[in-house]
Design a protein around this motif. Structure first.
Motif, PDB file in Angstrom:
ATOM      1  N   ALA A  39       4.480   4.447  10.520  1.00 28.11           N
ATOM      2  CA  ALA A  39       3.543   5.571  10.556  1.00 28.11           C
ATOM      3  C   ALA A  39       4.191   6.837  10.018  1.00 28.11           C
ATOM      4  CB  ALA A  39       3.042   5.789  11.981  1.00 28.11           C
ATOM      5  N   VAL A  40       5.435   7.098  10.427  1.00 27.82           N
ATOM      6  CA  VAL A  40       6.141   8.300   9.962  1.00 27.82           C
ATOM      7  C   VAL A  40       6.350   8.237   8.456  1.00 27.82           C
ATOM      8  CG1 VAL A  40       8.300   9.596  10.091  1.00 27.82           C
ATOM      9  CG2 VAL A  40       7.262   8.683  12.188  1.00 27.82           C
ATOM     10  N   ILE A  41       6.809   7.089   7.967  1.00 30.76           N
ATOM     11  CA  ILE A  41       7.023   6.934   6.519  1.00 30.76           C
ATOM     12  C   ILE A  41       5.700   7.068   5.769  1.00 30.76           C
ATOM     13  CG2 ILE A  41       7.725   5.323   4.713  1.00 30.76           C
ATOM     14  CD1 ILE A  41       9.702   4.119   6.758  1.00 30.76           C
ATOM     15  N   GLY A  42       4.663   6.438   6.304  1.00 33.84           N
ATOM     16  CA  GLY A  42       3.365   6.483   5.642  1.00 33.84           C
ATOM     17  C   GLY A  42       2.815   7.892   5.540  1.00 33.84           C
ATOM     18  N   TYR A  43       2.857   8.625   6.637  1.00 31.34           N
ATOM     19  CA  TYR A  43       2.362   9.999   6.603  1.00 31.34           C
ATOM     20  C   TYR A  43       3.255  10.894   5.739  1.00 31.34           C
ATOM     21  CZ  TYR A  43      -1.160   9.040  10.169  1.00 31.34           C
ATOM     22  OH  TYR A  43      -2.244   8.552  10.849  1.00 31.34           O
ATOM     23  N   GLY A  44       4.549  10.592   5.685  1.00 27.57           N
ATOM     24  CA  GLY A  44       5.431  11.343   4.796  1.00 27.57           C
ATOM     25  C   GLY A  44       5.060  11.148   3.341  1.00 27.57           C
ATOM     26  N   VAL A  45       4.761   9.910   2.958  1.00 28.29           N
ATOM     27  CA  VAL A  45       4.342   9.626   1.586  1.00 28.29           C
ATOM     28  C   VAL A  45       3.017  10.323   1.275  1.00 28.29           C
ATOM     29  CG1 VAL A  45       3.576   7.800   0.016  1.00 28.29           C
ATOM     30  CG2 VAL A  45       5.582   7.446   1.455  1.00 28.29           C
ATOM     31  N   ILE A  46       2.110  10.346   2.251  1.00 29.66           N
ATOM     32  CA  ILE A  46       0.818  11.014   2.044  1.00 29.66           C
ATOM     33  C   ILE A  46       1.016  12.517   1.852  1.00 29.66           C
ATOM     34  CG2 ILE A  46      -1.358  11.622   3.184  1.00 29.66           C
ATOM     35  CD1 ILE A  46      -1.264   8.820   4.481  1.00 29.66           C
ATOM     36  N   ILE A  47       1.903  13.113   2.632  1.00 26.64           N
ATOM     37  CA  ILE A  47       2.207  14.544   2.448  1.00 26.64           C
ATOM     38  C   ILE A  47       2.739  14.794   1.041  1.00 26.64           C
ATOM     39  CG2 ILE A  47       3.742  16.416   3.171  1.00 26.64           C
ATOM     40  CD1 ILE A  47       3.574  15.238   6.021  1.00 26.64           C
ATOM     41  N   ILE A  49      -6.263   4.427   8.113  1.00 28.31           N
ATOM     42  CA  ILE A  49      -5.723   3.087   8.379  1.00 28.31           C
ATOM     43  C   ILE A  49      -4.471   3.164   9.247  1.00 28.31           C
ATOM     44  CG2 ILE A  49      -4.640   1.079   7.301  1.00 28.31           C
ATOM     45  CD1 ILE A  49      -6.508   1.516   4.905  1.00 28.31           C
ATOM     46  N   ILE A  50      -3.561   4.069   8.902  1.00 32.68           N
ATOM     47  CA  ILE A  50      -2.321   4.189   9.670  1.00 32.68           C
ATOM     48  C   ILE A  50      -2.622   4.574  11.118  1.00 32.68           C
ATOM     49  CG2 ILE A  50      -0.188   5.509   9.929  1.00 32.68           C
ATOM     50  CD1 ILE A  50      -0.101   5.728   6.865  1.00 32.68           C
ATOM     51  N   GLY A  51      -3.495   5.571  11.294  1.00 37.94           N
ATOM     52  CA  GLY A  51      -3.809   6.015  12.650  1.00 37.94           C
ATOM     53  C   GLY A  51      -4.500   4.940  13.470  1.00 37.94           C
ATOM     54  N   SER A  52      -5.515   4.301  12.887  1.00 37.62           N
ATOM     55  CA  SER A  52      -6.299   3.324  13.651  1.00 37.62           C
ATOM     56  C   SER A  52      -5.538   2.029  13.891  1.00 37.62           C
ATOM     57  CB  SER A  52      -7.614   3.029  12.921  1.00 37.62           C
ATOM     58  OG  SER A  52      -7.381   2.469  11.637  1.00 37.62           O
ATOM     59  N   GLN A  53      -4.597   1.695  13.020  1.00 40.43           N
ATOM     60  CA  GLN A  53      -3.857   0.453  13.189  1.00 40.43           C
ATOM     61  C   GLN A  53      -2.634   0.591  14.090  1.00 40.43           C
ATOM     62  OE1 GLN A  53      -4.617  -2.676  11.887  1.00 40.43           O
ATOM     63  NE2 GLN A  53      -6.550  -1.726  11.308  1.00 40.43           N
ATOM     64  N   LEU A  86       0.831  -1.206   0.000  1.00 40.59           N
ATOM     65  CA  LEU A  86       0.000   0.000   0.000  1.00 40.59           C
ATOM     66  C   LEU A  86       0.866   1.257   0.000  1.00 40.59           C
ATOM     67  CD1 LEU A  86      -2.665   1.566   0.304  1.00 40.59           C
ATOM     68  CD2 LEU A  86      -2.509   1.194   2.777  1.00 40.59           C
ATOM     69  N   LEU A  87       1.897   1.293   0.849  1.00 43.35           N
ATOM     70  CA  LEU A  87       2.759   2.469   0.902  1.00 43.35           C
ATOM     71  C   LEU A  87       3.517   2.656  -0.414  1.00 43.35           C
ATOM     72  CD1 LEU A  87       4.216   2.474   4.528  1.00 43.35           C
ATOM     73  CD2 LEU A  87       2.363   3.833   3.577  1.00 43.35           C
TER      74      LEU A  87
END
Length: 661
Positions: free
Chosen positions: A449-457, A513-517, A398-399
């Protein structure tokens, strides 16, 4: 009523066989009169399916318990809305709904104004009619919706309590519209191959069909997740259940198909790949139906065990082998006309990588779903694959897909130069890194989580730049105001900007998903009246336990008052419902307090005579963003499909059924 209802099925089967035979004869003899007769039969077929649906609706609504299906899935006390929705609660009814949608799609294609005179129509119709023959056969001889009991019971067994939820009114309907909808692009693809048409005409003609089918599959998965979240009482929205996976796999491959067809249209590439994708997507809809109805895997969503699985397995095998044979017979023709990639760093390559990731995700889900069957066949022991396997495999995929989605808009077609890459990616990459550093400072410490939110940004920034640059260029040419320029830019490029809205929706879902998981909190505690439960910033005061009756249902509920950081949020009543049907398990009615930051999720789990009660309490961060993203996906898909133009496309064929056209 019995004779009329059954007649709709058996006459429908006879009409389906006749229409298929006469349509095939018309194709082989190139006689339009036979093709027209087959098309007329398709109308009669739709009428039969519609009358069968109406008949079953009537029997369910009026509690005709002499019919087995009515007895199995309704009771006299059941609310009328759930009597109607009981139509898709069992095998026979749900397959009747499937057949109705199939015949509806078939006549919409056959009599489409845009397809008038098109030589593909008889072939498409024949393929859809072959599907109709199978489903009418199943309804007539295997899963009979109008079977009558030898003795009439005084009362029905009632509807499964878990299905008595608004989400289950919509979820199966949207899912079936998506499943059946994928048969249309499949039929177009097979017709194009049979006619030796290797251009992209069939893709352009099925673009809207595919988007609509994909949209309904998306809605089906969204409503299913929402139903699981509010109805099952476990605090989650996706458990990688085999039947959830069955609807997710064709969604993944259909998503890959929607992306890769753009490469064929623009660069004349991936022709064999696109045909293969639509075959796989269609086959996965049949595979999902096999899983749900065969009883080979245990699922809260699955129907009772039946012999339907064998029939679907045979039909799926015939369909897949037949379509692969047609594909291989045209392999050289497709290969000769295909274009080639010019650079690995290009928009085309990013689309291909995206496709490989989506197909890889689908294969991982497929393998995890069937592994219990494989292990039982090989070792004699059914080994269950749990949530950790799917999360471990799918999370990096997903990421990776999110990263490809983020960089794709910034890449050039054919070849991206180093100068172009520096210009487009330097600032977004710097901002994404700064965003990741801020998250660490704010307390988000987990690496994924950090990597995931970075990709989303990064995705948000690159997509914002796409909108900004488009508006800026349009304003420079037209002098329009920013909002008018944005509106007209999007309207004139519906598929592109609708796709970007879908990307943003998926980014919001990924945030949820990232936050809830990764940052959810959970506690299970037994408390006495007047005591409290503390979790995170929340305090839940347990104030009363009571019981009431609604119709034939008994409801036990707890009164709680919720505080956050000392501020009162309100009073709530988590409940446990005991249905009048003694065979039914009680269901939970959860108290959910939602905000953009998080959900507080309270479940009444158990209680004692002295007033003590056990609660399961969860804090699920970012859940609202999952539903916001789902809404944005729907908006983006509707925007991309709405009022699409065919640009006066003229069919080009090497094999032409001239007299039929």
């Amino acid at each position: 009523m019995y004779l009329f209802a059954n007649a709709t099925i058996y006459i429908g089967l006879a009409v389906a066989i006749y229409s298929l035979l006469v349509m095939t004869f018309g194709i082989s003899t190139k006689k339009q009169m036979y093709v027209n007769s087959g098309k007329g039969g398709m109308i009669a077929l739709f009428v039969c399916a519609a009358l069968a649906m109406l008949s079953l609706f009537y029997l369910l609504a009026t509690s005709q318990f002499q019919y087995q299906y009515v007895t199995d899935y309704t009771s006299s006390e059941l609310p009328i809305i759930y009597k109607f929705t009981a139509l898709w609660a069992g095998n026979a009814g749900s397959l009747l709904l499937w057949t109705f949608f199939l015949t509806l799609y078939a006549i919409m294609v056959a009599f489409s104004r845009k397809m008038k005179g098109n030589p593909m129509v008889p072939y498409i119709s024949a393929i859809l009619l072959a599907n109709a023959v199978f489903f009418f056969f199943i309804l007539g001889f295997v899963a009979k919706p109008f079977a009558v009991l030898s003795s009439v019971p005084a009362e029905g067994r009632g509807l499964n309590p878990m299905l008595q939820n608004p989400g289950m009114i919509i979820h199966p309907v949207t899912l079936y519209l998506g499943y059946v909808g994928l048969s249309v692009p499949f039929a177009f693809a097979m017709a194009a191959l049979i006619l030796k048409n290797v251009d992209d005409f069939w893709i352009k003609m099925t673009r809207r069909w595919t988007i609509v089918a994909w949209l309904f599959l998306s809605l089906g998965n969204i409503f299913g997740a929402q139903w699981a979240y509010v109805e099952l009482g476990w605090g989650g929205y996706w458990a990688w259940d085999p039947v959830e996976n069955a609807s997710f796999m064709p969604w993944l491959t259909a998503t890959a198909f929607l992306h890769s067809v753009m490469i064929q249209e623009r660069k004349n590439m991936l022709k064999i790949w696109n045909i293969s994708l639509i075959i796989v997507s269609y086959a996965l809809t049949l595979f999902g139906t096999f899983l749900v109805r065969s009883g080979v895997l245990t699922s809260v969503h699955a129907f009772a065990n039946s012999n339907l699985g064998l029939y679907f397995l045979i039909f799926m095998g015939v369909a897949v082998i037949g379509s692969l044979y047609v594909l291989m017979s045209r392999y050289n023709l497709l290969k000769r006309s295909a274009g080639e990639f010019q650079s690995f760093v290009s928009k085309e390559s990013s689309f291909l990588i995206n496709n490989l990731l989506l197909v890889g995700a689908a294969f991982a889900v497929f393998w995890g779903t069937i592994f219990p069957l494989v292990s039982e066949a090989v070792r004699g022991t059914k080994v269950t694959v749990g949530i950790p396997f799917f999360n471990t495999v799918e999370a990096p995929i997903l990421l990776s897909m999110m990263f490809v989605m983020a960089v794709c808009p910034m890449l050039a077609w054919q070849r991206s130069t180093l100068k172009n890459l520096k210009k487009n990616f330097l600032i977004p990459a710097i901002l994404a890194v700064i965003g990741m550093m801020l998250m660490v400072v704010l307390g988000i410490q987990k690496a994924w989580a950090v990597i995931g939110y970075g990709v989303i940004i990064l995705l948000f920034i690159t997509h914002f730049l796409e909108f900004y640059r488009g508006v800026k260029a349009r304003r420079k040419m037209t002098g329009e105001s920013p909002f008018i320029a944005l509106y007209r830019l999007m309207v004139k490029n519906r598929r592109r900007y609708g796709g970007y809205l879908v990307h943003l929706g998926i980014a919001f879902i990924t945030m949820g998903i990232i936050g809830s998981q990764n940052y959810d909190l959970q506690t299970m505690k037994t408390v006495s009246l007047g005591q409290s439960i503390d979790i995170g910033a929340y305090r839940i005061n347990y104030e009363r336990l009571d019981q009431k009756k609604e119709g034939t249902n008994d409801i036990v509920y707890a009164g709680v008052t919720v505080f956050k950081d000392g501020k009162r949020l309100g009073s709530y009543e988590p409940k446990k419902i005991f249905y009048g049907n003694a065979d039914s398990e009680p269901s939970s009615e959860v108290a959910i307090i939602s905000s953009l930051k998080e959900d507080l999720y309270i479940v009444l789990s158990a209680w004692e005579n002295d007033g003590k009660a056990t609660f399961v309490v969860k804090v699920n961060p970012m859940m609202d963003w999952l539903w916001i993203g789902s809404f944005m996906i729907v908006i983006g898909a509707l925007f991309a499909a709405w009022k699409g133009k065919y640009q006066n496309i003229t069919p080009r064929y090497t094999g032409v059924l001239s007299e039929v056209s």
